[in-house]
Scaffold this motif. Structure first.
Motif, PDB file in Angstrom:
ATOM      1  N   ILE A 126     -10.412   2.245   5.770  1.00 22.83           N
ATOM      2  CA  ILE A 126      -9.428   2.137   6.849  1.00 22.83           C
ATOM      3  C   ILE A 126      -9.746   3.142   7.949  1.00 22.83           C
TER       4      ILE A 126
ATOM      5  N   HIS B  51      -4.223  -3.673  12.211  1.00 25.10           N
ATOM      6  CA  HIS B  51      -3.651  -2.315  12.259  1.00 25.10           C
ATOM      7  C   HIS B  51      -2.326  -2.286  11.514  1.00 25.10           C
ATOM      8  N   ASP B  52      -1.548  -3.328  11.704  1.00 25.02           N
ATOM      9  CA  ASP B  52      -0.215  -3.349  11.079  1.00 25.02           C
ATOM     10  C   ASP B  52      -0.314  -3.439   9.556  1.00 25.02           C
TER      11      ASP B  52
ATOM     12  N   PHE C  68      -2.799  -2.474   7.695  1.00 21.86           N
ATOM     13  CA  PHE C  68      -3.316  -1.182   7.229  1.00 21.86           C
ATOM     14  C   PHE C  68      -2.164  -0.176   7.145  1.00 21.86           C
ATOM     15  N   GLN C  69      -1.327  -0.161   8.176  1.00 21.83           N
ATOM     16  CA  GLN C  69      -0.214   0.789   8.192  1.00 21.83           C
ATOM     17  C   GLN C  69       0.761   0.506   7.051  1.00 21.83           C
TER      18      GLN C  69
ATOM     19  N   ILE D 115      -0.694   1.926   3.934  1.00 26.06           N
ATOM     20  CA  ILE D 115      -0.549   3.392   3.929  1.00 26.06           C
ATOM     21  C   ILE D 115       0.877   3.763   3.550  1.00 26.06           C
ATOM     22  N   ASN D 116       1.844   3.042   4.150  1.00 28.59           N
ATOM     23  CA  ASN D 116       3.246   3.333   3.851  1.00 28.59           C
ATOM     24  C   ASN D 116       3.552   3.116   2.370  1.00 28.59           C
TER      25      ASN D 116
ATOM     26  N   LEU E 193      -8.026   8.932  10.298  1.00 29.28           N
ATOM     27  CA  LEU E 193      -6.831   8.307   9.732  1.00 29.28           C
ATOM     28  C   LEU E 193      -5.579   8.856  10.389  1.00 29.28           C
TER      29      LEU E 193
ATOM     30  N   ASN F 250      -5.075   7.582  14.077  1.00 32.43           N
ATOM     31  CA  ASN F 250      -4.802   6.161  14.329  1.00 32.43           C
ATOM     32  C   ASN F 250      -3.611   5.589  13.567  1.00 32.43           C
ATOM     33  N   TYR F 251      -3.147   6.330  12.539  1.00 30.09           N
ATOM     34  CA  TYR F 251      -2.064   5.801  11.715  1.00 30.09           C
ATOM     35  C   TYR F 251      -1.040   6.895  11.449  1.00 30.09           C
TER      36      TYR F 251
ATOM     37  N   VAL G 129       0.561   8.920   8.951  1.00 29.45           N
ATOM     38  CA  VAL G 129       0.326   9.301   7.563  1.00 29.45           C
ATOM     39  C   VAL G 129       1.224  10.444   7.143  1.00 29.45           C
TER      40      VAL G 129
END
Length: 947
Positions: free
Chosen positions: A892, A909-910, A912-913, A916-917, A941, A944-945, A947
């Motif tokens: 990612i 992107h969504d 991936f997010q 992560i969540n 990471l 871009n996200y 975290v």
């Protein structure tokens, strides 16, 4: 000979038939004799009669053929006997075989060379069909005759034994090196062959070396054990008075370069002197064998570098050998103005459909990857080396008359020397140019055209290796070469086209408009003019040079597209059949380089009528259709929607060709009297359909597909199950394009097509001997499955378990090449877009392989959709990523994509997010987990996200 004796009447009759079968002046008698000989083959004693005739030097009592025809009759008998052994060996009675073998051994001692030669072929045929154990005394007998230790055998017998031994080595090398009763015959045979090179008989020495040279490249243990002994004998034979022997010595040195270069390195100084002396021989074949030594050494770095001190000795000899000899000129038959002469069918090489590239998902599913092109490359100039047979393979058509060889396609001393100069120039660069500069200075303007032509050839040969040192001279050389395009000699104009094409990359790279006008534009303009030369070979050379120039110039050729197309149109009106092939290559190369620019009305309106006119003249069963359809594929891809006015009749014709080909194939399967059709017609038609569907996109393609009333997909289904790899490869490419552009039309047929995909993806069906071709087909099957998954969505559900199994097997098999692993991984990821819940339980079986495969895949829509599908699978079973979670987060972090359209980019992107969540909630010490990432990955990471 055994006690069997022929019936005199039958013997006389058979001899008459054998004589008449060779009667060129009485066709009726010849035809009748051939029919009678065909009937005679069923006689149980026929092979006894043939062996009796072949082995009898004297005309038997009662035989009425003329004595001066007896040799011809015997040769004909040996020839027929060989064919009988080849086709009916297992049906020949044992007692007859015994008689034939004794007859063969007797005939090998015959005074006539021709009889010994023919009977040698019978001997090797008996061994090929029955094996060495079927005639265990043969090799010892031949060796005894060859060595002649008792002095009882004549010179002819020794030569006959050697002829048979060479033939056996040539036809059955694997058999000789295979263990029999705990021994390998080659261990016994090879030392005897090396010893035979000492024979006082030149023919024996020559054929012994020919036999030895069969085994040198095979690197068998027997040969490796004998290398030192062989070298000693070669050094002695190097000064042999017989040119045939020295030719085989040179060939042996060439073979040893590959087999044991280390053994030659200590002798390199003497070898250089020897090879150069032989290269200057008056015997053209000897000189050619010697010249090929340099090309062989060029493949071995250490030995090649050992030539460094001898460059100034070698290059002048190469230059000397690059001029046309008197014999070359006589063979060329330099007809100057032949533009109006029709090409003979036999002068046109059989065309073959070019194998379409496997769909490479790593390159956005582009099926129109560049294929090998017939441009003005060195390989094009030096064509005609011939194809070697696979190791141990025997040519079954050796009875056929040899086709007349095109003099320009022979591998000659001139071509070998030019190729060697090219290789030397690439590695020794400026030093080579220093050596050729005096030759160029003296000969570029020589009144003697062979020297003038050789100088132009030399200048072209060093173009790539010596460009840096030649460049300062090109300001003077290029204008002079342009003038040589109007030389009075055909071959000078021809070679000048090629040499200018070799420097076209230099001319195309000029950035100063004044220099471009001074050098590049005159090259383009004058090469275009030569395309309408009054000599067809110059036309071909100029067209080939233009194709190459377009390729190296790329987009820089766009401003000249108008004049280029105008000249192409003139050529369509003037070229004869043979040169049409290179003209198609010119057109498709231009289309490939300028792309959508070709769709400008003034360009497309000029080009397409000429192409369509030729298209209408070429019949469906002409092999020219392969090159034409391939050309149209490139044109359609470049024109996109501008191809629409021309698409329907071409589309319908392709469908018709496919239908006719499949119909004939089915008829041939049920009736052996009907010939199987040429699959190349299928391949090129499928590829052009793909190109048209891609070009028209959406509604235009749908209209064309609808016009077939469903027959397209019925035919496509048959092609998907064709036995030929290349047909299936093109069929799966078309299937993927249909999924992408005309899915509503394809969808009703998926219930029958998807099982075909599953069958193709089964790696267990791949045969080892055709593994590369099968991988290309599976590549396209993976790609089409992924494209169908994008469109069919939940409709894929019934096939998910089996597709999952196939993809996982491909991804985890070490025999599968990385590109196919990538394609299978992407197809599996795309399958997850709408079926994540079905794939999630199996996530542990493929997550590691998927993530590893994705590391090397370039950013593309395919990669984005696959990663989105994979991440959705992860979302359905997050616990399953325990072992590969860190690898997933690194993937990612490293994902970069600056070219995709925003919706796709944002969707990825969504998801991936979301992943992560999910893991933030599951992992209590989430920051500690992220700390295990490489600093750069963690930084990316975080940037871009959330975290």
């Amino acid at each position: 000979m055994p006690t069997w004796q022929p019936i005199p009447e039958s013997l006389n009759q058979l001899c008459g038939f054998l004589r008449d079968s060779l009667s060129a002046w009485d066709k009726t008698a010849q035809k009748q004799a051939e029919m009678m000989l065909l009937q005679a083959r069923s006689s149980p004693d026929i092979n006894n009669y043939l062996a009796y005739i072949a082995s009898n030097p004297e005309l038997p009592p009662g035989v009425t053929v003329a004595p001066d025809s007896w040799g011809m009759v015997r040769s004909s008998a040996a020839f027929m006997l060989k064919n009988n052994v080849r086709t009916n060996y297992k049906k020949i009675p044992a007692e007859s075989l015994a008689y034939v073998k004794l007859g063969v051994l007797a005939a090998l001692q015959d005074p006539q060379v021709l009889i010994r030669t023919h009977v040698s072929v019978v001997a090797t045929e008996l061994i090929k069909r029955g094996g060495l154990l079927s005639w265990p005394e043969l090799l010892p007998t031949l060796m005894s005759m060859l060595s002649n230790e008792t002095g009882q055998f004549s010179d002819g017998a020794q030569e006959g034994a050697m002829s048979a031994m060479r033939q056996i080595c040539e036809d059955s090398p694997k058999m000789l090196d295979r263990e029999l009763n705990g021994q390998r015959p080659l261990n016994f045979v090879l030392p005897k062959l090396i010893e035979a090179t000492k024979s006082p008989l030149p023919r024996v020495r020559t054929q012994a070396l020919q036999a030895i040279n069969i085994f040198v490249p095979r690197k068998s243990q027997a040969m490796l054990n004998s290398i030192d002994d062989l070298l000693q004998h070669l050094f002695i034979l190097a000064t042999d008075v017989n040119a045939d022997v020295r030719r085989e010595v040179c060939k042996a040195f060439v073979q040893l370069v590959d087999a044991r270069p280390d053994k030659l390195e200590p002798h390199i100084s003497g070898l250089v002197d020897y090879i150069l002396s032989q290269q200057k021989s008056d015997d053209p074949q000897l000189a050619l064998e010697a010249s090929d030594f340099w090309l062989a050494v060029g493949e071995h770095d250490k030995l090649w570098q050992a030539l460094d001190p001898y460059i100034q000795q070698i290059i002048p000899v190469l230059l000397e050998c690059m001029a046309y000899t008197g014999d070359d000129i006589a063979l060329l038959g330099l007809d100057s103005d032949d533009e109006s002469e029709e090409d003979r069918a036999e002068d046109i090489k059989p065309a073959h459909a070019k194998k379409s590239s496997a769909r490479n998902i790593n390159k956005a599913g582009n099926a129109q990857d560049a294929t090998a092109k017939a441009t003005a490359s060195f390989d094009k100039l030096l064509q005609g080396m011939g194809d070697d047979f696979e190791e141990g393979e025997i040519e079954e058509s050796d009875d056929d008359d040899d086709e007349e060889e095109d003099p320009e396609e022979r591998w000659t001393l001139r071509k070998s020397s030019a190729a060697a100069l090219d290789v030397f120039a690439r590695d020794f660069k400026g030093r080579v140019f220093e050596c050729i500069l005096p030759f160029l200075t003296n000969n570029l303007k020589s009144p003697d055209w062979p020297l003038r032509e050789a100088a132009v050839l030399a200048l072209g040969a060093v173009s790539e290796g010596c460009l840096d040192v030649v460049s300062p001279h090109l300001g003077e050389l290029i204008p002079y070469l342009v003038t040589l395009l109007s030389d009075s000699e055909v071959v000078v104009r021809q070679i000048t086209c090629w040499t200018l094409s070799r420097y076209s990359s230099w001319a195309a790279s000029l950035t100063d408009p004044a220099q471009k006008s001074q050098y590049f534009e005159p090259i383009v303009d004058n090469l275009l003019q030569r395309m309408l030369d009054k000599n067809k070979k110059v036309q071909e050379a100029a067209a080939s040079a233009i194709a190459n120039l377009q390729e190296v110039a790329g987009k820089q050729i766009e401003p000249y597209a108008g004049p280029i197309i105008q000249q192409f149109v003139r050529c369509f009106g003037k070229f004869k059949d043979k040169n049409m092939y290179i003209l198609y290559d010119c057109v498709q190369t231009l289309a490939e380089q300028i792309g959508p620019v070709l769709a400008k009305p003034e360009l497309v309106n000029a080009l397409m009528p000429a192409l369509i006119d030729r298209y209408q003249k070429v019949p469906d069963d002409s092999r020219e259709i392969f090159a034409l359809l391939e050309c149209l594929s490139y044109v359609a891809t470049a024109l996109n929607d501008a191809f629409r006015p021309y698409a329907e009749p071409i589309f319908q014709r392709c469908v018709h060709i496919i239908h006719a080909n499949l119909e004939q194939s089915m008829a041939a399967t049920s009736n052996p009297a009907i010939d199987q059709p040429d699959k190349d017609f299928l391949i090129t038609s499928l590829d052009l359909l793909s190109a048209i569907i891609q070009a028209l996109d959406g509604n235009g393609a749908a209209e064309l597909v609808n016009s077939t009333n469903g027959s397209l997909f019925e035919l496509l289904g048959l092609c998907l199950e064709d036995l030929t790899d290349e047909v299936r490869q093109s069929a799966y490419a078309l299937l993927g394009d249909c999924a992408r552009y005309v899915f509503p039309q394809l969808q009703p047929y998926l219930q029958s097509i998807l099982p075909m995909i599953l069958k193709q993806l089964d790696f267990e069906n791949v045969l080892d001997e055709d593994i590369d071709g099968s991988f290309a087909v599976i590549n396209n099957a993976c790609w089409s499955a992924g494209e169908i998954a994008l469109q069919h969505k939940k409709g894929m559900a019934p096939f998910v378990p089996d597709l999952l199994q196939r993809f996982v097997e491909l991804m985890g098999n070490p025999r599968v090449p990385p590109s196919l692993v990538e394609n299978a991984s992407i197809a599996l990821g795309r399958l997850g877009l709408d079926n994540a819940e079905l794939l999630a339980p199996a996530l542990p079986t493929f997550s590691e392989e998927f993530l590893a495969a994705m590391e090397d895949v370039d950013a593309s829509e395919e990669k984005a959709t696959a990663f989105k599908g994979f991440t959705m699978i992860v979302g359905q079973n997050p616990q399953a990523m325990e072992k590969t979670l860190l690898q997933f987060f690194a993937a990612i972090a490293r994902y970069r994509d600056l070219t995709l359209r925003n919706p796709i980019k944002q969707e990825l992107h969504d998801v991936f997010q979301q992943a992560i969540n999910t893991y933030k909630q599951m992992i209590p010490q989430f920051n500690d987990f992220l700390a295990q990432l490489a600093p750069a990955d963690r930084q990316a990471l975080t940037a871009n996200y959330v975290v």
